[in-house]
Design an enzyme around this catalytic site. Structure first.
Site, PDB file in Angstrom:
ATOM      1  N   SER A 239      30.880  54.908 -19.209  1.00 58.28           N
ATOM      2  CA  SER A 239      30.789  55.181 -20.643  1.00 58.28           C
ATOM      3  C   SER A 239      32.166  55.555 -21.173  1.00 58.28           C
ATOM      4  O   SER A 239      33.018  56.058 -20.419  1.00 58.28           O
ATOM      5  CB  SER A 239      29.815  56.336 -20.899  1.00 58.28           C
TER       6      SER A 239
ATOM      7  N   TYR B   8      28.757  65.333 -18.569  1.00 63.24           N
ATOM      8  CA  TYR B   8      28.466  63.906 -18.663  1.00 63.24           C
ATOM      9  C   TYR B   8      29.750  63.091 -18.490  1.00 63.24           C
ATOM     10  O   TYR B   8      29.780  62.107 -17.734  1.00 63.24           O
ATOM     11  CB  TYR B   8      27.824  63.599 -20.021  1.00 63.24           C
TER      12      TYR B   8
END
Length: 306
Positions: free
Chosen positions: A158, A184
């Protein structure tokens, strides 16, 4: 090493990047294949003739998706198997159940920006799911990938990797304040570093490994993101799930990627270096070979201690 580019771009769909590709006789595993871009990744691979196994936590949802994809593609070789990536025993059970070669492994499943949660081993849950689970799965399936002769491993990362390097001295937020996005981001950087190191270690096995940013797609992945934060994303340029799955499918199946390994892609192109303050490109720390080797060694140690 020159930048690798393709004829495809931001708006390309999974169906477009795999058009004309015949995957008959090839076998694939897609983690998280029952939701979001995982569904469209499975659909594209199955539509091209591959045997595809959805490795999912919710097998009932997986069976529903598999049935729909069988109906829409006419490919009966779409299967479902349980896996809980944060549980090494579950990952081990999946590996033990696998027989024969594996040509494509798409490490797609993930959790994002969730409140602090720890596994029974004390691991931070996002790192355990997004990185350690896929790391253990990939290592466990290594012999099956070797048996394929020309396997591909796809690591879904990501642009959130830009929020954090991997903190090897405190992977699990034992000594620093927990922040969901930092956790994350760390796990997504780990996804890229895995591809960098696997590309080096497994080159002689004929295995190519690349990482990617799928793009911004509205899916259940955002379920832990506060509504007020999501409201601030109103002007963001969102992709459809078909577009979001495209780069995964490109790396998994396109003949254009033959022999290309250890790189990070976005919008179906190898990403450029990130420019400070921008939300695209790849951070230099995510491609650092020394960090990739250290993370691999630490990850192996964590899993062998279980």
């Amino acid at each position: 090493m020159s930048r690798f580019t393709t004829p495809f771009g931001y708006e390309s769909t999974a169906a477009e990047v795999i058009s004309g590709v015949d995957l008959s006789g090839r076998r694939a595993v897609v983690t998280g294949g029952a939701s979001g871009i995982g569904v469209e990744t499975v659909r594209a691979l199955a539509g091209a003739g591959a045997e595809v196994t959805l490795a999912v936590r919710n097998t009932a949802a997986g069976e529903r998706v598999a049935a729909e994809i069988i109906e829409s593609t006419g490919n009966n070789h779409v299967f479902v198997a349980p896996i809980e990536l944060a549980d090494p025993a579950s990952v081990g059970a999946f590996v033990d159940s696998w027989t024969g070669p594996l040509h494509i492994l798409v490490n797609n499943a993930g959790v994002m920006a969730e409140p602090l949660n720890r596994t029974p081993q004390g691991w931070e849950h996002q790192f355990a799911t997004n990185h350690l689970g896929h790391f253990g799965l990939s290592l466990g399936l290594h012999d099956a990938l070797v048996a394929a002769g020309d396997a591909r491993v796809v690591s879904v990362s990501s642009s959130a990797h830009l929020q954090s390097d991997v903190h090897l001295d405190d992977l699990h937020f034992e000594h620093r304040t927990y922040e969901p996005w930092a956790a994350y981001g760390q796990s997504k950087t780990a996804n890229i570093l895995f591809a960098v190191e696997a590309a080096k270690r497994w080159a002689a096995d004929g295995i190519v490994t690349n990482a990617l940013m799928p793009g911004g797609i509205r899916t259940a992945l955002q379920r832990h993101v506060p509504e007020e934060m999501q409201a601030g994303w109103a002007q963001y340029r969102w992709k459809t799930v078909e577009q979001g799955a495209a780069t995964s499918v490109l790396l998994a199946a396109s003949p254009l990627i033959q022999g290309v390994t250890g790189r990070y892609f976005e919008d179906n192109q190898e990403a450029l270096p990130n420019v400070a303050g921008e939300r695209d490109g790849v951070a230099p720390y995510a491609l650092d070979p020394e960090s990739a080797t250290r993370l691999w060694d630490v990850s192996e140690k964590l899993l062998t201690q279980v």
